[in-house]
Design a protein around this motif. Structure first.
Motif, PDB file in Angstrom:
ATOM      1  N   VAL A  58      35.545  23.889  30.273  1.00 41.11           N
ATOM      2  CA  VAL A  58      35.850  24.655  31.807  1.00 41.11           C
ATOM      3  C   VAL A  58      35.313  23.189  32.601  1.00 41.11           C
ATOM      4  N   PHE A  59      33.834  23.838  32.629  1.00 47.29           N
ATOM      5  CA  PHE A  59      32.757  22.936  33.370  1.00 47.29           C
ATOM      6  C   PHE A  59      33.171  21.483  33.193  1.00 47.29           C
ATOM      7  N   SER A  60      33.071  21.443  31.784  1.00 45.26           N
ATOM      8  CA  SER A  60      33.105  19.888  31.701  1.00 45.26           C
ATOM      9  C   SER A  60      34.687  18.990  32.509  1.00 45.26           C
ATOM     10  N   LEU A  61      35.637  19.622  32.480  1.00 40.59           N
ATOM     11  CA  LEU A  61      36.974  19.155  32.853  1.00 40.59           C
ATOM     12  C   LEU A  61      36.867  19.143  34.480  1.00 40.59           C
ATOM     13  N   ALA A  62      36.192  19.793  35.691  1.00 39.55           N
ATOM     14  CA  ALA A  62      35.434  19.845  36.577  1.00 39.55           C
ATOM     15  C   ALA A  62      34.470  18.625  36.546  1.00 39.55           C
ATOM     16  N   TRP A  63      34.341  18.404  36.029  1.00 39.66           N
ATOM     17  CA  TRP A  63      33.149  17.483  36.128  1.00 39.66           C
ATOM     18  C   TRP A  63      33.305  15.841  35.959  1.00 39.66           C
ATOM     19  N   VAL A  64      34.995  15.953  35.539  1.00 32.29           N
ATOM     20  CA  VAL A  64      35.102  15.408  34.688  1.00 32.29           C
ATOM     21  C   VAL A  64      36.016  14.964  36.466  1.00 32.29           C
ATOM     22  N   THR A  65      36.930  15.569  36.872  1.00 30.93           N
ATOM     23  CA  THR A  65      37.637  15.874  37.918  1.00 30.93           C
ATOM     24  C   THR A  65      36.566  15.363  39.690  1.00 30.93           C
ATOM     25  N   TYR A  66      35.778  15.729  39.510  1.00 30.03           N
ATOM     26  CA  TYR A  66      34.659  15.309  40.627  1.00 30.03           C
ATOM     27  C   TYR A  66      34.093  13.511  40.230  1.00 30.03           C
ATOM     28  N   GLY A  67      34.459  13.363  39.301  1.00 33.11           N
ATOM     29  CA  GLY A  67      34.284  11.400  38.391  1.00 33.11           C
ATOM     30  C   GLY A  67      35.192  10.899  38.927  1.00 33.11           C
ATOM     31  N   VAL A  68      36.758  11.536  39.091  1.00 36.08           N
ATOM     32  CA  VAL A  68      38.096  11.371  39.674  1.00 36.08           C
ATOM     33  C   VAL A  68      37.353  10.599  41.354  1.00 36.08           C
ATOM     34  N   VAL A  69      36.984  11.563  41.548  1.00 34.44           N
ATOM     35  CA  VAL A  69      37.127  11.824  43.437  1.00 34.44           C
ATOM     36  C   VAL A  69      35.937  10.653  43.822  1.00 34.44           C
ATOM     37  N   LEU A  70      34.845  11.090  42.764  1.00 36.87           N
ATOM     38  CA  LEU A  70      33.560  10.101  43.319  1.00 36.87           C
ATOM     39  C   LEU A  70      34.036   8.549  43.043  1.00 36.87           C
ATOM     40  N   ASN A  71      34.842   8.123  42.611  1.00 36.31           N
ATOM     41  CA  ASN A  71      34.854   6.372  42.670  1.00 36.31           C
ATOM     42  C   ASN A  71      36.262   6.525  43.131  1.00 36.31           C
ATOM     43  N   VAL A  72      36.956   7.227  44.132  1.00 32.71           N
ATOM     44  CA  VAL A  72      37.840   6.966  45.026  1.00 32.71           C
ATOM     45  C   VAL A  72      36.573   6.806  46.160  1.00 32.71           C
ATOM     46  N   SER A  73      35.829   7.706  46.711  1.00 31.55           N
ATOM     47  CA  SER A  73      35.065   7.461  47.743  1.00 31.55           C
ATOM     48  C   SER A  73      34.181   5.782  47.778  1.00 31.55           C
TER      49      SER A  73
END
Length: 432
Positions: A58-73
């Protein structure tokens, strides 16, 4: 003879100074990423040991989602900054940083609201983690933007200090999260400590992020920013799709196993990511000062990273089970079966980053986008196709094959871009 000696000194001293300056900037990049990765590694290990493989998934799913948003930024805010404002006069850099960090903060607020609403709607075990991530995204993205801003200005020491501040703030936050004993609490602790470092970045730079100037920044950088956005999101989005698909096909525990194997390569990934902070600025400097050396610079960069990944992976294969269990707890048994595949994936990615740095320095956004879209499509196809055929191990093998294939495409595109530049040497990079 004396005049010849003097002339020799005059020609070699600047070269020696340039090499020392390059080594210094690379060293700060490695030091900064070491500080950042130690924090991320500590969070991942602590969650894996404290909550078990399913909660870690579950934590990894949140982490991967953060990675998507980080790359948008990064695509909209900091990638154009690094390409166009590395090594420019201070006044030009400060104005660009105000607009760039304001853009990052705006992206964090907008997409953070989306994550918060989605998390509240999902509920269950996953929902609270996503809601917590949504609250923390503005601080996380602003902290990352300060790091890239400092490296664009050749001030890697400031980025390193900022990440050290994050690591220090993380300690008491993790203590509190451990008492709550939930995935959401760990996400909040991680994000809150990053927000502290983001505030310190403002004190370091003396530059106020200009959220009202974000629209102007996006308009000025649209020729690069939107291509880099698609490129970056295709990369992190592929990871997210693979993680979600793997969870659906095999189970959430499989996501935790893959993330655990990636954590085992954490120290080497810290080196790779540390170099990535400075490779594009350095490639841009090589392009301005000695454009004929850009190809060789990229080849040495990519080849060195690939060789390092293979050496590190070999050492992991020799690691005793007792030591692995000490690091990952119960996650070790499933993650240790994926070391070979993950090592090959990282080696392929390391080789490709050399070519990617060259394309970014050249401002060849169309070619880099084309390469990334191909690599991402292969990543998703290999990861999910392998999972359907052979479970978690098959997914890892599919990703390894996809990463190596993608690296080959990156190098073919760089070779073509260098040939085009030799025929038409008009530079694409601007600094104002």
């Amino acid at each position: 003879m004396t005049p010849m000696t003097t002339e020799g000194e005059k020609t070699t001293t600047p070269a020696g100074s340039a090499r020392r300056a390059l080594v210094g900037r690379l060293s700060w990049g490695l030091a900064d990423q070491a500080a950042s990765s130690v924090s991320n590694f500590a969070v991942g290990i602590y969650v894996a040991r404290s909550l078990g493989v399913t909660a870690f998934g579950v934590f990894s799913l949140a982490w991967v989602t953060y990675g998507v948003v980080l790359n948008v930024s990064r695509g909209l805010a900091t990638d154009p900054l690094v390409v166009r404002f590395s090594g420019v006069p201070d006044a030009s850099w400060r104005g660009a940083v105000a607009r760039s960090t304001g853009t990052a903060l705006g992206v964090g607020g907008a997409l953070g609201a989306v994550c918060l609403v989605a998390g509240l709607g999902l509920g269950g075990r996953v929902g609270p983690a996503f809601a917590a991530l949504g609250v923390m995204l503005p601080g996380l993205l602003l902290q990352d933007a300060w790091r890239f801003s400092f490296f664009a200005n050749g001030a890697g020491r400031k980025a390193f200090v900022n990440d050290v501040v994050w690591g220090i703030a993380l300690v008491p936050a993790m203590v509190v999260a451990a008492r709550v004993d939930s995935v959401a609490a760990f996400v909040l602790a991680w994000g809150a400590s990053a927000t502290v470092a983001a505030g310190y970045g403002y004190l370091q730079s003396g530059i106020r992020p200009g959220m009202t100037e974000a629209r102007g920044w996006l308009r000025e950088q649209r020729d690069l920013g939107y291509r880099y956005l698609v490129e970056n999101v295709s990369l992190s989005g592929a990871s997210q799709l693979r993680a979600y698909g793997l969870g659906a096909i095999v189970g959430v525990s499989a996501v935790g196993a893959v993330r655990g194997a990636e954590l085992l390569l954490g120290p080497f990934l810290a080196v790779l990511m540390g170099l990535s902070l400075v490779t594009v600025p350095e490639a841009a400097r090589v392009l301005r000062q000695a454009p004929q050396r850009l190809g060789r610079f990229c080849l040495l960069l990519g080849g060195g990273q690939a060789a390092g990944a293979l050496l590190w992976g070999t050492s992991l294969l020799l690691m005793p089970d007792r030591l692995g269990e000490l690091v990952l707890g119960d996650v070790w048994h499933s993650s240790s079966q994926l070391i070979v595949q993950i090592t090959l994936s990282v080696a392929g990615a390391g080789l490709g980053t050399g070519a990617a740095a060259g394309l970014r320095a050249l401002g060849a956004a169309r070619r880099s986008l084309r390469s990334q879209l191909f690599a991402s499509a292969c990543y998703v196809g290999g990861g999910l196709g392998g999972a359907a055929l052979a479970g978690t191990a098959g997914s890892a093998w599919g990703v390894a094959a996809a990463t190596i294939s993608g690296s080959a495409v990156w190098w073919l595109q760089l070779r073509s871009a260098l040939r085009e530049r030799r025929r038409d040497p008009i530079p694409e990079v601007r600094t104002s």
